[in-house]
Design an enzyme around this catalytic site. Structure first.
Site, PDB file in Angstrom:
ATOM      1  N   ALA A 274       0.798  -1.375  -0.055  1.00 43.48           N
ATOM      2  CA  ALA A 274       0.063   0.021  -0.049  1.00 43.48           C
ATOM      3  C   ALA A 274       0.759   1.445  -0.178  1.00 43.48           C
ATOM      4  CB  ALA A 274      -0.902   0.103   1.210  1.00 43.48           C
ATOM      5  N   PRO A 275       0.349   2.223  -0.781  1.00 44.11           N
ATOM      6  CA  PRO A 275      -0.687   2.666  -1.428  1.00 44.11           C
ATOM      7  C   PRO A 275      -0.985   1.791  -2.694  1.00 44.11           C
ATOM      8  CG  PRO A 275       0.630   4.512  -1.586  1.00 44.11           C
ATOM      9  CD  PRO A 275       1.385   3.541  -0.615  1.00 44.11           C
ATOM     10  N   GLY A 276       0.419   1.001  -3.315  1.00 44.07           N
ATOM     11  CA  GLY A 276       0.041   0.495  -4.608  1.00 44.07           C
ATOM     12  C   GLY A 276       0.639   1.123  -5.717  1.00 44.07           C
ATOM     13  N   LYS A 278       3.970   1.325  -6.682  1.00 43.90           N
ATOM     14  CA  LYS A 278       4.867   0.741  -7.187  1.00 43.90           C
ATOM     15  C   LYS A 278       4.354  -0.751  -7.598  1.00 43.90           C
ATOM     16  CE  LYS A 278       8.529   2.775  -4.370  1.00 43.90           C
ATOM     17  NZ  LYS A 278       7.512   3.461  -3.484  1.00 43.90           N
ATOM     18  N   ASP A 296      -0.035  -6.221   2.857  1.00 42.99           N
ATOM     19  CA  ASP A 296       0.099  -5.162   3.879  1.00 42.99           C
ATOM     20  C   ASP A 296      -0.712  -5.805   4.939  1.00 42.99           C
ATOM     21  OD1 ASP A 296       0.471  -2.051   3.448  1.00 42.99           O
ATOM     22  OD2 ASP A 296      -0.951  -2.322   4.992  1.00 42.99           O
ATOM     23  N   CYS A 390      11.741   5.849   1.647  1.00 45.26           N
ATOM     24  CA  CYS A 390      11.810   7.234   1.532  1.00 45.26           C
ATOM     25  C   CYS A 390      12.287   8.104   2.656  1.00 45.26           C
ATOM     26  CB  CYS A 390      10.427   7.646   1.158  1.00 45.26           C
ATOM     27  SG  CYS A 390       9.071   7.337   2.459  1.00 45.26           S
TER      28      CYS A 390
END
Length: 461
Positions: A274-276, A278, A296, A390
């Site tokens: 999530a959030p999907g 990639k 997830d 990230c």
């Protein structure tokens, strides 16, 4: 006076405009409910705003959050030591009023003050209206440098000037030096460019034309040939976005899946899907004969993953990735895009600056290590695993990879430069520098992209 941004199309009015009412409500939820601004800006509080008001609301919310420490310092200087006792509604109104006075050049100072006062009254804090009025009229025009205490050290003052927590700026300062730390902090306070990609085999030229018909102007991306930079217009209000033909995704985030080298027909495991965004790319490359297992911890996040049309080769699974996974070593590719501190995305999620604590980083690193350990068992020999975050923090990035390689001798690091020939056709010339390193590292201060880290790990045959 701090540098000013442009408030497009704003007009002076004695009552708060819809954009300012929405911004106040969103900032209050962020302050009191730990909500995320990016989600609220695309929710019920803004769905009835015009495109112009929605743009102004976004500017007010994200700008106020980016400069919160600076705004708080100024307001506190005129609040006679009472700042910590103010109700959340009063703090938010003061920040919002100060932001408009100091950063939005087309808003008359008096209008910013009057609207802040009205917002406080509408929130049921009428008794604070006089205080808000007095603080804003005194604080709005003051030069920031004149408020610096004589005994304030350089790092503390820099944290106020750049609106970053001292502990975070200090750790960057110690790692990279003052010049790089300050450049990163300043970059974090700049609105990021929105990047998009096609959510199908549609060419970028076709996508650009479709968006242009929806009054969205784009230009080629900086790093990826498959990315478009949005120059004007609203992507989320167009038909292409509503039907799932276009995905909003930063270039650095788009780049990570390319490191996996997914081939048609392969089995792919996305441990933290999530959030999907990639996941969607992985599914495109695996094709109808391939399989992508998207995992997830939370069911509601998986339900939201990949708005229709969702590729048929994606299967969703709820699981705890820190525990042994219910899969054998049957996957050709594994992606561990781990939850992290998010310090590479502070331009988009500025509220993270005020929520993170120093203890969060080593705690996240422990979680990331467990996720990587569990995922490794699901990869077949000669398979490829990509670990990414990230985050800009060494403990969450190189530190996790180094510990993993020490305890998993069956894996080796594939330096990015050794995969450069395969990756180069997907990249633009500006991204060439990235290919010379062992691992992928992007920075808002260098690439004007989100800060991402990724390492390619190969399981020995």
């Amino acid at each position: 006076m701090l540098s000013a941004a442009t408030d497009r199309g704003s007009v002076a009015t004695p009552m708060p405009t819809p954009a300012r009412r929405a911004a106040f409500a969103i900032l209050l939820r962020v302050e009191t409910q730990a909500s995320f601004a990016s989600e609220l800006l695309h929710g019920e509080l803004t769905e009835r705003l015009t495109e112009r008001d929605a743009a102004l609301g976004t500017e007010l919310v994200l700008g106020t959050l980016r400069w919160q420490a600076t705004l708080d310092f100024i307001a506190r200087s005129f609040a006679a030591g009472k700042w910590e006792r103010f109700d959340p509604e009063v703090r938010v109104a003061l920040r919002l009023g100060l932001y408009q006075q100091r950063f939005l050049s087309r808003i008359p100072a008096a209008a910013a003050v009057d609207e802040a006062v009205e917002l406080v009254k509408s929130a049921g804090k009428t008794s604070a209206a006089g205080l808000v009025n007095a603080v804003l009229r005194k604080a709005g025009p003051v030069e920031l440098a004149t408020l610096r205490p004589a005994d304030m050290d350089e790092v503390e003052w820099a944290s106020i000037e750049t609106s970053h927590p001292r502990w975070l700026l200090e750790r960057w300062w110690q790692r990279w030096g003052a010049k790089q730390a300050l450049a990163l902090a300043r970059a974090n306070n700049q609105p990021p460019v929105t990047f998009v990609r096609a959510n199908s085999i549609t060419t970028m030229e076709e996508l650009a034309q479709a968006l242009l018909r929806e009054a969205v102007e784009t230009s080629p991306g900086h790093l990826l040939r498959s990315a478009l930079a949005v120059r004007s217009g609203s992507v989320t209000r167009g038909e292409s976005y509503r039907r799932g033909a276009v995905v909003i995704q930063d270039e650095a985030s788009q780049l990570v899946p390319y490191l996996l080298d997914v081939q048609a027909g392969q089995r792919v495991l996305d441990v933290c899907a999530a959030p999907g965004n990639k996941t969607g790319l992985l599914a495109q490359w695996a094709g109808p004969s391939g399989l992508v297992i998207a995992c997830d911890l939370h069911l509601h996040r998986l339900r939201q993953l990949l708005a229709p049309p969702s590729p048929a080769n994606i299967h969703r699974t709820v699981l705890d990735g820190e525990q042994p996974l219910p899969f054998r070593a049957a996957f050709d590719r594994v992606l561990v895009d781990a939850p992290c501190s998010g310090t590479g995305t502070l331009r988009r999620n500025p509220e993270l600056k005020w929520r993170l604590k120093p203890s969060d980083i080593p705690r996240m690193a422990e979680t990331q290590g467990r996720l990587l350990h569990s995922a490794a068992a699901a990869l077949q020999p000669a398979g490829r695993l990509v670990y990414s975050t990230c985050s800009l923090e060494w403990e969450e990035n190189q530190g996790v990879v180094e510990r993993f390689l020490k305890t998993h001798p069956e894996f080796r690091l594939l330096p990015l430069r050794e995969d450069a020939a395969r990756l180069r056709p997907f990249l633009r010339p500006d991204a060439e520098r990235l290919l010379a390193a062992d691992v992928l590292e992007t920075s808002p201060a260098r690439e004007a992209a989100d800060g991402f880290f990724a390492a390619i790990l190969i399981k020995k045959a």
